[in-house]
Write an enzyme that holds these catalytic residues in place. Structure first.
Site, PDB file in Angstrom:
ATOM      1  N   CYS A 168      -2.407  -0.422   7.503  1.00 18.11           N
ATOM      2  CA  CYS A 168      -1.620   0.803   7.394  1.00 18.11           C
ATOM      3  C   CYS A 168      -1.708   1.628   8.670  1.00 18.11           C
ATOM      4  O   CYS A 168      -0.709   2.223   9.096  1.00 18.11           O
ATOM      5  CB  CYS A 168      -2.071   1.607   6.187  1.00 18.11           C
ATOM      6  SG  CYS A 168      -1.655   0.801   4.615  1.00 18.11           S
TER       7      CYS A 168
ATOM      8  N   GLU B 245       0.962   3.871   1.834  1.00 15.34           N
ATOM      9  CA  GLU B 245       1.458   4.270   3.148  1.00 15.34           C
ATOM     10  C   GLU B 245       2.634   3.411   3.590  1.00 15.34           C
ATOM     11  O   GLU B 245       3.641   3.933   4.079  1.00 15.34           O
ATOM     12  CB  GLU B 245       0.350   4.139   4.216  1.00 15.34           C
ATOM     13  CG  GLU B 245      -0.877   4.968   3.947  1.00 15.34           C
ATOM     14  CD  GLU B 245      -1.989   4.206   3.252  1.00 15.34           C
ATOM     15  OE1 GLU B 245      -3.157   4.392   3.628  1.00 15.34           O
ATOM     16  OE2 GLU B 245      -1.691   3.423   2.313  1.00 15.34           O
TER      17      GLU B 245
ATOM     18  N   CYS C 146      -6.205   1.851   5.822  1.00 16.75           N
ATOM     19  CA  CYS C 146      -6.827   0.588   6.219  1.00 16.75           C
ATOM     20  C   CYS C 146      -6.253   0.177   7.583  1.00 16.75           C
ATOM     21  O   CYS C 146      -5.302   0.785   8.070  1.00 16.75           O
ATOM     22  CB  CYS C 146      -6.552  -0.487   5.163  1.00 16.75           C
ATOM     23  SG  CYS C 146      -4.840  -1.078   5.150  1.00 16.75           S
TER      24      CYS C 146
ATOM     25  N   HIS D  66       0.857  -1.184   0.000  1.00 13.91           N
ATOM     26  CA  HIS D  66       0.000   0.000   0.000  1.00 13.91           C
ATOM     27  C   HIS D  66       0.896   1.237   0.000  1.00 13.91           C
ATOM     28  O   HIS D  66       2.038   1.192   0.476  1.00 13.91           O
ATOM     29  CB  HIS D  66      -0.895   0.017   1.231  1.00 13.91           C
ATOM     30  CG  HIS D  66      -1.964  -1.018   1.227  1.00 13.91           C
ATOM     31  ND1 HIS D  66      -3.066  -0.930   2.038  1.00 13.91           N
ATOM     32  CD2 HIS D  66      -2.119  -2.160   0.519  1.00 13.91           C
ATOM     33  CE1 HIS D  66      -3.857  -1.970   1.834  1.00 13.91           C
ATOM     34  NE2 HIS D  66      -3.286  -2.741   0.911  1.00 13.91           N
TER      35      HIS D  66
END
Length: 143
Positions: free
Chosen positions: A80, A49, A77, A47
């Site tokens: 993260c 992040e 999410c 992801h």
């Protein structure tokens, strides 16, 4: 947030869900920027992040980012959010809310749990219309 949006647009151009993230040092220096790369890297943890946090830690040669700010185009999410807490990021700024998969103001609300070792200051809705429009346009092409 402009740089995070640029990363999100680049992710969309690669066929990734358009999410971008930027880590900024306490003095305002840009430490890292990334967009989603889960499909490209065949890695469910890639992801924006996570990639930006990894790159910022590598750039500083340390496992935590005290005092740093993270800008991300979509509410993080749960995975993260947990990484943000573990990295000791001081401030989190995000654009669009994520009612389906968000981990802060939706679902598990990671930073509200007693197990959260560190809770950053959170600022939501930053440039939300642009962040939301990018996501809606991307998903419209898939339907």
């Amino acid at each position: 947030m402009d740089t995070a949006l640029q990363e999100a647009r680049a992710a969309a151009a690669r066929g990734e869900v358009p999410v971008g993230a930027v880590v900024v040092a306490p003095d305002g220096t840009l430490l890292a920027q990334a967009g989603n790369r889960t499909r490209e890297l065949k890695d469910p943890t890639a992801h924006a992040e996570i990639l930006a946090i990894r790159a910022a830690c590598a750039a500083l040669g340390q496992e935590r980012l005290p005092g740093a700010s993270l800008y991300v185009t979509l509410e993080p999410c749960p995975m993260c959010a947990t990484a943000i807490s573990a990295a000791r990021i001081a401030r989190l700024y995000y654009g669009a809310s994520d009612p389906k998969s968000g981990g802060l103001n939706q679902g598990p609300r990671i930073f509200s749990h007693p197990q959260a070792h560190h809770v950053p200051d959170v600022y939501d809705g930053i440039d939300a219309p642009a962040c939301e429009a990018l996501l809606k346009a991307f998903f419209a092409t898939l339907r």
